[in-house]
Write a protein that holds these residues in place. Structure first.
Motif, short mmCIF file in Angstrom:
data_model
loop_
_atom_site.label_atom_id
_atom_site.label_comp_id
_atom_site.label_asym_id
_atom_site.label_seq_id
_atom_site.Cartn_x
_atom_site.Cartn_y
_atom_site.Cartn_z
N GLU A 39 4.05 10.15 5.44
CA GLU A 39 3.94 9.86 6.88
C GLU A 39 2.60 10.32 7.44
N THR A 40 1.74 10.85 6.59
CA THR A 40 0.44 11.35 7.02
C THR A 40 -0.60 10.25 6.92
N VAL A 41 -1.34 10.04 7.99
CA VAL A 41 -2.40 9.03 8.00
C VAL A 41 -3.49 9.41 7.01
N LYS A 42 -3.92 8.44 6.18
CA LYS A 42 -4.93 8.69 5.17
C LYS A 42 -6.12 7.75 5.28
N GLY A 43 -6.23 7.13 6.42
CA GLY A 43 -7.39 6.30 6.74
C GLY A 43 -7.44 6.14 8.25
N VAL A 44 -8.63 6.19 8.83
CA VAL A 44 -8.75 6.08 10.28
C VAL A 44 -10.00 5.29 10.64
N TRP A 45 -9.86 4.41 11.63
CA TRP A 45 -11.00 3.68 12.18
C TRP A 45 -11.03 3.93 13.68
N ALA A 65 -9.53 -0.47 1.15
CA ALA A 65 -10.48 -0.65 0.05
C ALA A 65 -11.15 0.67 -0.34
N GLU A 66 -11.43 1.54 0.64
CA GLU A 66 -12.07 2.80 0.31
C GLU A 66 -11.09 3.83 -0.23
N GLY A 67 -9.79 3.58 -0.11
CA GLY A 67 -8.79 4.46 -0.70
C GLY A 67 -8.66 5.79 0.02
N GLU A 68 -8.12 6.78 -0.68
CA GLU A 68 -7.83 8.09 -0.10
C GLU A 68 -8.93 9.12 -0.35
N LEU A 69 -10.06 8.71 -0.93
CA LEU A 69 -11.09 9.69 -1.28
C LEU A 69 -11.63 10.41 -0.05
N LEU A 70 -11.82 9.66 1.05
CA LEU A 70 -12.33 10.28 2.26
C LEU A 70 -11.39 11.36 2.76
N PHE A 71 -10.11 11.09 2.66
CA PHE A 71 -9.10 12.03 3.16
C PHE A 71 -9.10 13.33 2.38
N LEU A 104 -5.67 15.37 11.86
CA LEU A 104 -4.39 14.67 11.85
C LEU A 104 -3.45 15.23 10.77
N GLN A 105 -4.01 15.60 9.63
CA GLN A 105 -3.21 16.21 8.58
C GLN A 105 -2.62 17.53 9.06
N THR A 106 -3.42 18.33 9.75
CA THR A 106 -2.95 19.61 10.29
C THR A 106 -1.83 19.38 11.30
N LEU A 107 -2.02 18.41 12.18
CA LEU A 107 -1.00 18.09 13.19
C LEU A 107 0.28 17.61 12.52
N ALA A 108 0.15 16.80 11.47
CA ALA A 108 1.33 16.29 10.76
C ALA A 108 2.12 17.42 10.12
N LYS A 109 1.43 18.35 9.47
CA LYS A 109 2.10 19.49 8.82
C LYS A 109 2.80 20.36 9.86
N LYS A 110 2.13 20.59 10.97
CA LYS A 110 2.69 21.44 12.02
C LYS A 110 4.00 20.86 12.56
N ASN A 111 4.10 19.53 12.60
CA ASN A 111 5.27 18.87 13.17
C ASN A 111 6.24 18.34 12.11
N GLY A 112 6.07 18.78 10.87
CA GLY A 112 7.05 18.50 9.83
C GLY A 112 7.05 17.09 9.26
N LEU A 113 5.93 16.37 9.36
CA LEU A 113 5.87 15.04 8.75
C LEU A 113 5.72 15.18 7.24
N GLN A 135 0.84 -1.20 0.00
CA GLN A 135 0.00 0.00 0.00
C GLN A 135 0.88 1.25 0.00
N SER A 136 0.31 2.37 -0.47
CA SER A 136 1.09 3.59 -0.62
C SER A 136 0.92 4.57 0.53
N TYR A 137 0.13 4.23 1.53
CA TYR A 137 -0.09 5.15 2.65
C TYR A 137 -0.35 4.35 3.93
N ILE A 138 -0.37 5.06 5.06
CA ILE A 138 -0.57 4.43 6.35
C ILE A 138 -1.96 4.76 6.89
N VAL A 139 -2.45 3.92 7.81
CA VAL A 139 -3.76 4.11 8.40
C VAL A 139 -3.63 4.03 9.92
N LEU A 140 -4.69 4.43 10.61
CA LEU A 140 -4.66 4.49 12.07
C LEU A 140 -5.92 3.84 12.65
#
Length: 404
Positions: A349-355, A390-396, A336-345, A285-290
């Motif tokens: 390294e940005t989460v693109k799926g969350v459950w 399966a739902e991909g990055e569309l939600l993000f 989470l995207q805002t937090l990642a940008k603020k801390n230089g990720l 996969q090309s991204y990480i999830v949480l």
């Protein structure tokens, strides 16, 4: 100087138990429910509070929530916190005659009001969290580093070191440390400004062998007698050790980028929503999830603002039904995207799926020190992880509904 420990909150780890007994202390065990740990501390009123970053991050989040609430109380807390942190950076002192009584007395009561030392280990902790805890509790907050194979800590901070609190401190007497190059991950002894590499431990503190397990002993201890920790460290010009990565917890995404999962978790752990969580990645996969367990109060506030409900924090069943509404998860991803940008990720390294879950993580996917067993966590939440991919990055990619 002799430190008399009168009460001790501690997970059942033998080295700390023996320390408490040796000093004539009293050992108090919590109920085992992580969500009630602060409630337990208020009953026990410990002098010494050994902990882990996941717990201390939650205390930090509670303080930040009061500041962000605004008003006179929030402004006073912000002023007191800023003043005390600046004073510590200049002098190494953690007390303030006025603010400790006027502002931080109720915050100190979160841990019973008597705490004199807080220690943290098992994973790196943010310097911002350490500074906040020093200011709020007017006590030493000491980060250390060690393993079961080294009978506890091999390095500790000096409490009044105004720079060293950002590291795991200096090696203890009798401990030998060296760094081994890990070229696959671009960590070498020639790195600037400081050498980096896998932390190797020597000296009498390390284990001789794993009991009746010569195969794993040979993997862990090399021919020269050095124990390989699997942790990536940096040694600064004052000889202080800082852990920055894990050899095994660095995973490669499908596009070839490496993600240090523990580093990423250290950033997302600053978000107040989660009581605990795990970041998951897969090589195909090309991204990480949480997968996250939410704090009930924060979860109810999130749902009420995003969905316009009037959910109570005690309605856990109703909360679970609404937490994974697409609008709710969309907003959490934006936060989470805002937090990642603020801390230089980086983007990868940005989460693109969350459950999101209400029920705490089951015991079989956690170690006694609350570390996540990643394989077991991945197996336990396989259905949810597969659904996120399966739902991909569309939600993000959608915009948030509201800003909390």
């Amino acid at each position: 100087m002799t430190l008399q420990l009168t009460k001790l909150v501690v997970s059942p780890q033998r080295s700390l138990e023996l320390l408490a007994i040796g000093f004539g202390g009293v050992i108090a065990y919590s109920t085992g429910d992580n969500l009630r740990l602060l409630e337990d501390a208020q009953v026990i009123k410990p002098d010494f509070f050994p902990s882990v970053p996941r717990v201390l991050n939650r205390i930090h989040q509670a303080v930040m929530a009061q500041i962000q609430a605004g008003g006179v109380k929030g402004a006073l807390l912000q002023k007191a916190l800023t003043t005390k942190i600046e004073h510590f950076r200049k002098t190494g002192e953690v007390t303030h005659r006025l603010y400790d009584v006027l502002v931080f007395r109720k915050v100190r009561a979160l841990l019973g009001g008597n705490v004199k030392i807080i220690t943290t280990g098992s994973a790196p902790i943010s310097p911002d969290v350490v500074e906040t805890l020093k200011a709020c509790f007017a006590c030493d907050v000491i980060e250390g580093y060690g393993l079961t194979e080294t009978v506890g800590g091999i390095s500790l901070n000096i409490p009044w070191d105004t720079v060293g609190y950002k590291t795991a401190g200096h090696p203890r007497p009798g401990v030998l440390i060296k760094l081994k190059d890990v070229p696959d991950l671009n960590y070498t002894s020639s790195d600037k400004p400081y050498p980096r590499g896998e932390v190797l431990i020597g000296g009498p503190i390390r284990l001789k062998c794993y009991h009746k397990d010569p195969e794993n002993t040979a993997k862990a201890i090399d021919d020269e007698g050095w124990f390989h920790t699997g942790d990536i460290g940096v040694i600064d010009d004052c000889g202080r050790l800082k852990i920055i990565d894990r050899v095994k917890n660095v995973m490669k995404l499908s596009q070839g980028e490496y993600v240090a999962l523990e580093k990423v978790e250290g950033i997302y752990g600053l978000h107040p929503l989660f009581s605990s969580f795990v970041v998951h990645g897969e090589s195909l996969q090309s991204y990480i999830v949480l997968i996250g367990v939410v704090d009930p109060l924060q979860g109810a506030q999130l749902i009420n603002k995003v969905l316009g409900k009037n959910l109570q924090p005690t309605d856990l069943a109703g909360m679970q039904k609404l937490l994974n509404d697409p609008k709710v998860r969309q907003h959490v991803l934006y936060e989470l995207q805002t937090l990642a940008k603020k801390n230089g990720l980086n983007g990868f390294e940005t989460v693109k799926g969350v459950w999101l879950e209400v029920e705490p993580f089951p015991a079989h996917i956690l170690t006694p020190t609350l570390k996540m067993k990643r394989k077991q966590a991945g197996d336990h939440y396989r259905e949810q992880i597969d659904s996120l991919y399966a739902e991909g990055e569309l939600l993000f990619e959608r915009r948030p509904i509201a800003k909390l």
